[in-house]
Design an enzyme around this catalytic site. Structure first.
Site, PDB file in Angstrom:
ATOM      1  N   ASP A   1       0.834  -1.143   0.014  1.00 37.70           N
ATOM      2  CA  ASP A   1       0.019  -0.140  -0.027  1.00 37.70           C
ATOM      3  C   ASP A   1       0.941   1.126   0.055  1.00 37.70           C
ATOM      4  O   ASP A   1       0.719   2.333  -0.570  1.00 37.70           O
ATOM      5  CB  ASP A   1      -0.996  -0.091   1.260  1.00 37.70           C
ATOM      6  CG  ASP A   1      -1.900  -0.963   1.135  1.00 37.70           C
ATOM      7  OD1 ASP A   1      -1.999  -1.838   0.179  1.00 37.70           O
ATOM      8  OD2 ASP A   1      -2.854  -1.210   2.155  1.00 37.70           O
TER       9      ASP A   1
ATOM     10  N   ASP B   1       3.782   1.658  -1.318  1.00 38.61           N
ATOM     11  CA  ASP B   1       4.503   1.878  -2.623  1.00 38.61           C
ATOM     12  C   ASP B   1       3.506   2.519  -3.548  1.00 38.61           C
ATOM     13  O   ASP B   1       3.638   3.342  -4.395  1.00 38.61           O
ATOM     14  CB  ASP B   1       4.888   0.754  -3.222  1.00 38.61           C
ATOM     15  CG  ASP B   1       6.214   0.123  -2.644  1.00 38.61           C
ATOM     16  OD1 ASP B   1       6.995   1.244  -1.854  1.00 38.61           O
ATOM     17  OD2 ASP B   1       6.672  -0.855  -2.675  1.00 38.61           O
ATOM     18  N   TYR B   2       2.267   1.901  -3.378  1.00 38.15           N
ATOM     19  CA  TYR B   2       0.986   2.353  -4.194  1.00 38.15           C
ATOM     20  C   TYR B   2       0.768   3.950  -3.892  1.00 38.15           C
ATOM     21  O   TYR B   2       0.616   4.741  -4.941  1.00 38.15           O
ATOM     22  CB  TYR B   2      -0.339   1.521  -3.951  1.00 38.15           C
ATOM     23  CG  TYR B   2      -1.308   2.279  -4.655  1.00 38.15           C
ATOM     24  CD1 TYR B   2      -1.546   1.482  -6.114  1.00 38.15           C
ATOM     25  CD2 TYR B   2      -2.277   3.220  -4.395  1.00 38.15           C
ATOM     26  CE1 TYR B   2      -2.628   1.984  -6.925  1.00 38.15           C
ATOM     27  CE2 TYR B   2      -3.301   3.717  -5.157  1.00 38.15           C
ATOM     28  CZ  TYR B   2      -3.674   3.161  -6.415  1.00 38.15           C
ATOM     29  OH  TYR B   2      -4.731   3.629  -7.141  1.00 38.15           O
ATOM     30  N   ASP B   3       0.830   4.213  -2.700  1.00 35.33           N
ATOM     31  CA  ASP B   3       0.686   5.862  -2.067  1.00 35.33           C
ATOM     32  C   ASP B   3       1.626   6.608  -2.608  1.00 35.33           C
ATOM     33  O   ASP B   3       1.450   7.596  -3.128  1.00 35.33           O
ATOM     34  CB  ASP B   3       0.436   5.814  -0.496  1.00 35.33           C
ATOM     35  CG  ASP B   3      -0.785   5.074  -0.134  1.00 35.33           C
ATOM     36  OD1 ASP B   3      -1.641   4.828  -0.919  1.00 35.33           O
ATOM     37  OD2 ASP B   3      -0.865   4.760   1.088  1.00 35.33           O
TER      38      ASP B   3
ATOM     39  N   LEU C   1     -35.816  -9.255 -15.191  1.00 38.66           N
ATOM     40  CA  LEU C   1     -35.585 -10.961 -15.270  1.00 38.66           C
ATOM     41  C   LEU C   1     -37.188 -11.287 -15.052  1.00 38.66           C
ATOM     42  O   LEU C   1     -37.480 -10.867 -13.923  1.00 38.66           O
ATOM     43  CB  LEU C   1     -34.707 -11.496 -14.710  1.00 38.66           C
ATOM     44  CG  LEU C   1     -33.014 -11.318 -15.173  1.00 38.66           C
ATOM     45  CD1 LEU C   1     -32.100 -11.781 -14.149  1.00 38.66           C
ATOM     46  CD2 LEU C   1     -32.746 -12.004 -16.419  1.00 38.66           C
TER      47      LEU C   1
ATOM     48  N   GLU D   1     -25.585 -18.405 -13.000  1.00 38.33           N
ATOM     49  CA  GLU D   1     -24.625 -17.453 -12.096  1.00 38.33           C
ATOM     50  C   GLU D   1     -25.368 -17.080 -10.974  1.00 38.33           C
ATOM     51  O   GLU D   1     -26.592 -17.049 -10.824  1.00 38.33           O
ATOM     52  CB  GLU D   1     -24.826 -15.993 -13.024  1.00 38.33           C
ATOM     53  CG  GLU D   1     -24.067 -16.161 -14.452  1.00 38.33           C
ATOM     54  CD  GLU D   1     -24.048 -14.979 -15.497  1.00 38.33           C
ATOM     55  OE1 GLU D   1     -24.859 -13.885 -14.787  1.00 38.33           O
ATOM     56  OE2 GLU D   1     -23.488 -14.705 -16.087  1.00 38.33           O
TER      57      GLU D   1
ATOM     58  N   GLU E   1     -23.820  -5.513 -11.750  1.00 42.14           N
ATOM     59  CA  GLU E   1     -24.532  -5.164 -10.523  1.00 42.14           C
ATOM     60  C   GLU E   1     -23.473  -4.616  -9.562  1.00 42.14           C
ATOM     61  O   GLU E   1     -22.377  -5.221  -9.242  1.00 42.14           O
ATOM     62  CB  GLU E   1     -25.030  -6.400  -9.851  1.00 42.14           C
ATOM     63  CG  GLU E   1     -26.028  -6.146  -8.785  1.00 42.14           C
ATOM     64  CD  GLU E   1     -27.393  -6.168  -9.197  1.00 42.14           C
ATOM     65  OE1 GLU E   1     -27.871  -5.851 -10.392  1.00 42.14           O
ATOM     66  OE2 GLU E   1     -28.415  -6.037  -8.576  1.00 42.14           O
TER      67      GLU E   1
ATOM     68  N   LYS F   1     -29.303 -18.534 -17.807  1.00 41.54           N
ATOM     69  CA  LYS F   1     -29.043 -17.972 -19.039  1.00 41.54           C
ATOM     70  C   LYS F   1     -28.962 -18.819 -20.011  1.00 41.54           C
ATOM     71  O   LYS F   1     -27.898 -19.952 -19.847  1.00 41.54           O
ATOM     72  CB  LYS F   1     -28.213 -16.831 -19.289  1.00 41.54           C
ATOM     73  CG  LYS F   1     -28.123 -15.664 -18.054  1.00 41.54           C
ATOM     74  CD  LYS F   1     -27.160 -14.626 -18.328  1.00 41.54           C
ATOM     75  CE  LYS F   1     -27.631 -13.420 -17.262  1.00 41.54           C
ATOM     76  NZ  LYS F   1     -26.537 -12.673 -17.042  1.00 41.54           N
TER      77      LYS F   1
ATOM     78  N   LYS G   1     -35.198 -17.704  -7.313  1.00 42.13           N
ATOM     79  CA  LYS G   1     -35.203 -16.913  -5.934  1.00 42.13           C
ATOM     80  C   LYS G   1     -35.067 -17.911  -5.008  1.00 42.13           C
ATOM     81  O   LYS G   1     -35.980 -18.853  -4.926  1.00 42.13           O
ATOM     82  CB  LYS G   1     -36.531 -16.052  -6.021  1.00 42.13           C
ATOM     83  CG  LYS G   1     -36.446 -14.785  -6.799  1.00 42.13           C
ATOM     84  CD  LYS G   1     -35.397 -13.798  -6.464  1.00 42.13           C
ATOM     85  CE  LYS G   1     -35.851 -12.544  -7.108  1.00 42.13           C
ATOM     86  NZ  LYS G   1     -36.197 -11.465  -6.379  1.00 42.13           N
TER      87      LYS G   1
ATOM     88  N   CYS H   1     -23.984  -0.590  35.826  1.00 43.43           N
ATOM     89  CA  CYS H   1     -23.277   0.251  37.094  1.00 43.43           C
ATOM     90  C   CYS H   1     -24.372   1.231  37.737  1.00 43.43           C
ATOM     91  O   CYS H   1     -24.022   1.748  38.631  1.00 43.43           O
ATOM     92  CB  CYS H   1     -22.428   1.377  36.399  1.00 43.43           C
ATOM     93  SG  CYS H   1     -23.068   2.627  35.374  1.00 43.43           S
TER      94      CYS H   1
ATOM     95  N   CYS I   1     -18.381   3.204  34.117  1.00 49.36           N
ATOM     96  CA  CYS I   1     -19.132   2.019  34.154  1.00 49.36           C
ATOM     97  C   CYS I   1     -18.129   0.824  33.672  1.00 49.36           C
ATOM     98  O   CYS I   1     -17.695   0.978  32.482  1.00 49.36           O
ATOM     99  CB  CYS I   1     -20.219   2.230  32.951  1.00 49.36           C
ATOM    100  SG  CYS I   1     -21.137   0.623  32.701  1.00 49.36           S
TER     101      CYS I   1
HETATM  102  S1  IVH Z   1     -28.796 -10.412 -16.289  1.00 49.34           S
HETATM  103  C1  IVH Z   1     -30.840  -8.988 -20.026  1.00 49.34           C
HETATM  104  N1  IVH Z   1     -27.371 -11.482 -14.316  1.00 49.34           N
HETATM  105  O1  IVH Z   1     -31.183  -8.974 -11.047  1.00 49.34           O
HETATM  106  C2  IVH Z   1     -30.042  -9.369 -18.843  1.00 49.34           C
HETATM  107  N2  IVH Z   1     -28.883  -9.967 -13.656  1.00 49.34           N
HETATM  108  O2  IVH Z   1     -34.206  -9.156 -11.253  1.00 49.34           O
HETATM  109  C3  IVH Z   1     -30.685  -8.888 -17.430  1.00 49.34           C
HETATM  110  N3  IVH Z   1     -29.096  -9.196 -11.355  1.00 49.34           N
HETATM  111  O3  IVH Z   1     -32.051  -5.841 -13.269  1.00 49.34           O
HETATM  112  C4  IVH Z   1     -30.015  -8.896 -16.205  1.00 49.34           C
HETATM  113  N4  IVH Z   1     -27.349 -10.719 -10.797  1.00 49.34           N
HETATM  114  O4  IVH Z   1     -29.807  -5.847 -11.643  1.00 49.34           O
HETATM  115  C5  IVH Z   1     -28.343 -10.588 -14.798  1.00 49.34           C
HETATM  116  N5  IVH Z   1     -25.863 -12.635 -12.916  1.00 49.34           N
HETATM  117  C6  IVH Z   1     -26.901 -11.595 -13.019  1.00 49.34           C
HETATM  118  C7  IVH Z   1     -27.310 -10.764 -12.230  1.00 49.34           C
HETATM  119  C8  IVH Z   1     -28.583 -10.115 -12.675  1.00 49.34           C
HETATM  120  C9  IVH Z   1     -28.067  -9.596 -10.502  1.00 49.34           C
HETATM  121  C10 IVH Z   1     -30.028  -8.171 -11.064  1.00 49.34           C
HETATM  122  C11 IVH Z   1     -30.142  -7.363 -12.245  1.00 49.34           C
HETATM  123  C12 IVH Z   1     -31.565  -7.241 -12.762  1.00 49.34           C
HETATM  124  C13 IVH Z   1     -32.515  -7.891 -11.843  1.00 49.34           C
HETATM  125  C14 IVH Z   1     -33.524  -8.762 -12.361  1.00 49.34           C
END
Ligand code: IVH
Length: 664
Positions: A34, A36-38, A84, A114, A171, A284, A308, A405, A425
């Protein structure tokens, strides 16, 4: 040095710092210290201040946050940022898979799975490889321009490894620990708490004052980018990574829905251990050609879905509510629960934060409640299950006397936190000493909490400075203490005498002064004496130190108990001086006090000049003062200086003195 050489060095330093930002914030594998970076950062800053017109918006020095805005400018997305569709259970996931298979006419789909980050969606536009605009999602069509704020997110590259035009989406989020720290600070200040990391991230990103955003360690994962010549989503992510973006390392290719389900099951357990919050899994279709065939509905892509997770909640009963006394006397009500399993652990207690939270959630003793837990922290009560009330639940009242106390509890007007007002206290004493010994503070390894409890209870110590007066014989009087352990305790206490100055400042436990602020103070002030004499106005001028923090510092050093503690620390031989750059220079060790008005400098400018030359400036005259600079209409400091026989300089003499060195 010639201008040409300077320009070359500026460029060199920028790309060097970009590279080290990348290694630190994206790869999490720093290769330089850190310090060196600074050093390099400071070198760049000083070169840039020599050539202000050469400062570019993507210089690493521009990450600190500029002037506050009045409002955000709207930003029209080139392509809408879609949301989504959600799958709340596995059946809904089966439906999604069936729809995709039917539309594509295939048996088994190649997916990318993901983590679904629980933060705030942002879009980043790059022009010829340079970060140009950053925006929020807004309603999907129009968001807000938050470029200034996003620049402070160190994991967002300001310059890419290729000179391309590109838009990426991702995100931003606040890591769990930082969220907790932020809430702790807010609790101290009596400000409303953020309900979860997501709200905290949103509140930080949408700050009109970018300097506030800069103080919040936001992070980001990118999950989307439209780049030509890519065949799959996973390839795109790889390419984004190559460009310098941070992508989530836990993304996985899954052949068919069964592998997706395994991934979901795996992360449902592992998610508790992540340093950030996720609220599900995003699935996806991996092949981009297939994505194209599937297309979009008005709201969301047909090629992706969010699975979810249920929140990590459980229902139990509040058996009692007791209060805890913290280091600053803060009284925190804690619910004692009927033990319940929640996300892999047995939960027995939950924080209720403060009295207002209890009223707002209408919590009573005996209530059935939903508790929620994320990460490693103490869980919290989300809500009361009112339908289960019997009518025998009891209202909770904050005690008026400290349970430890018996001291008076006082809650200042307009503040959320009630405090025990008794400085002596035992609960506060123990917590203060405990804080002093922690690893981040003075790092006194062998003086653990149990030992401190005993020492305080046996009245062998009453404050942190007393640790240094302990003898081996004192320690041997304690329970389960042998010769060797006693010696270890003494050695580790003595070993802490010369910790760096910033650690000492942090260890004092000044309200709102965390490690970062302690470092800033250590950089700025020569020794504890100078810091103790600083005015709120002076402190507030230090970049990143706000008025509340400044006030907290001044109040701390005004307290007679704290002054006494410092005297004792000095007497014990604790190092109370900075160790760095400030100790050299032609005015090394010289203490200045200014009084009256000056023609050539404002007071802060003059003080800064003294510091740059290695001296120190304080606001009060003492016997230790070397020079008092008396301008027009000097105040009582002038008389004091005379009384103590301190050398008095006119402004002209001061200018002449500093000028001698200034040119060197
Ligand atoms: S894909 C067209 N990937 O979830 C692509 N979204 O509930 C749309 N989010 O608005 C998004 N992790 O803010 C994607 N690995 C991920 C994500 C992700 C979080 C959020 C994103 C989106 C929301 C939808």
């Amino acid at each position: 040095m010639s201008k040409e050489k300077d320009i070359k060095r500026i460029k060199e330093l920028r790309s060097l710092l970009h590279h080290h930002d990348y290694l630190y914030y994206v790869e999490d594998k720093p290769t330089i210290s850190d310090a060196d970076y600074d050093d390099r950062f400071r070198e760049l800053k000083s070169l840039e201040s020599k050539y202000p017109d050469l400062v570019t918006p993507d210089s690493p020095t521009q990450r600190v946050g500029g002037e506050p805005l009045k409002e955000f400018k709207p930003y029209q997305h080139k392509k809408p940022l879609l949301s989504l569709d959600n799958a709340m259970n596995l059946e809904e996931l089966d439906d999604f898979d069936r729809r995709v298979r039917e539309a594509l006419g295939e048996e088994k789909i190649e997916y990318a799975a993901e983590l679904k980050m629980d933060g705030l969606a942002v879009a980043l536009v790059y022009k010829k490889g340079h970060f140009a605009v950053g925006s929020t999602r807004g309603d999907g069509v129009r968001g807000e321009d938050i470029t200034q704020n996003l620049k402070t997110v160190k994991a967002i590259p300001l310059v890419l490894n290729e000179e391309i035009d590109l838009e990426v989406r991702g995100e931003t989020y606040l890591p769990y620990d930082d969220f907790l720290k932020l809430n702790e600070e807010r609790q101290e200040k009596g400000e409303a708490l953020f309900a979860n990391p997501r709200n905290a991230a949103a509140g930080s990103v949408r700050q009109l004052d970018p300097r506030i955003t800069a103080g919040r360690p936001l992070d980001i994962f990118l999950y989307y980018g439209e780049v030509p010549e890519m065949a799959t989503h996973l390839e795109t992510l790889k390419y984004l990574k190559k460009l310098g973006f941070k992508t989530n390392p836990n993304t996985r290719q899954c052949l068919g829905l069964s592998e997706v389900k395994e991934y979901i099951k795996e992360w449902e357990k592992k998610r508790e251990k992540l340093p950030y919050e996720i609220d599900g899994i995003v699935i996806k279709v991996n092949k981009l050609n297939d994505q194209k065939k599937l297309g979009f509905t008005a709201r969301a892509p047909r090629w992706a879905i969010a699975f979810k997770y249920p929140p990590m909640q459980a229902e139990t009963v509040i058996e009692n509510i007791e209060v805890q006394v913290g280091r600053t006397g803060a009284i925190t009500p804690v619910a004692h629960l009927k033990p319940v399993h929640l996300a892999g652990v047995v939960v027995k207690r939950a924080t209720l934060h403060n009295e207002d939270e209890i009223r707002r959630k209408e919590i009573k003793i005996g209530d059935h409640v939903k508790v929620q837990r994320a990460g490693e922290v103490i869980p919290e009560v989300v809500e009361v299950v009112k339908s289960k009330r019997s009518g025998y639940e009891k209202e909770f009242h904050m005690p008026t006397a400290c349970p430890v106390c018996g001291g008076k509890i006082y809650r200042p007007e307009g503040e959320a936190i009630a405090r025990c007002t008794n400085f002596a206290c035992p609960a506060q004493v123990k917590e203060r000493i405990r804080h002093f010994t922690t690893r981040e503070a003075m790092d006194i390894e062998h003086a653990g909490p149990a030992l401190i409890d005993q020492l305080v209870e046996k009245k062998l110590i009453a404050d942190a400075a007393d640790l240094y007066t302990l003898t081996k014989e004192d320690i041997l009087k304690l329970e389960r203490m042998g010769e060797k352990s006693a010696q270890n305790v003494i050695d580790s206490i003595q070993g802490s005498l010369s910790r760096p100055f910033d650690r000492l400042i942090y260890s004092l436990g000044i309200r709102l002064v965390g490690r970062r602020t302690a470092q800033l103070l250590a950089d700025h002030y020569f020794d504890l004496d100078e810091l103790a004499n600083a005015t709120a106005e002076e402190l507030g001028k230090i970049h990143e130190i706000g008025p509340k923090v400044a006030e907290g510092i001044v109040v701390f050093f005004k307290e007679k108990e704290n002054r006494h503690l410092i005297e004792k620390l000095v007497k014990a031989g604790v190092k109370v001086k900075g160790g760095g750059k400030r100790q050299t220079g032609p005015l090394k060790g010289k203490k200045f006090v200014f009084t009256g008005g000056m023609e050539h400098y404002t007071r802060p400018e003059a003080e800064e000049l003294v510091r740059q030359l290695g001296g120190s400036a304080s606001s009060a005259v003492s016997k230790e003062t070397d020079y008092v600079v008396a301008g027009t209409d000097p105040g009582s400091k002038y008389d004091k200086a005379k009384k103590f026989g301190v050398t008095i300089l006119t402004e002209g003499e001061f200018v002449a003195l500093t000028h001698r060195y200034d040119k060197s």
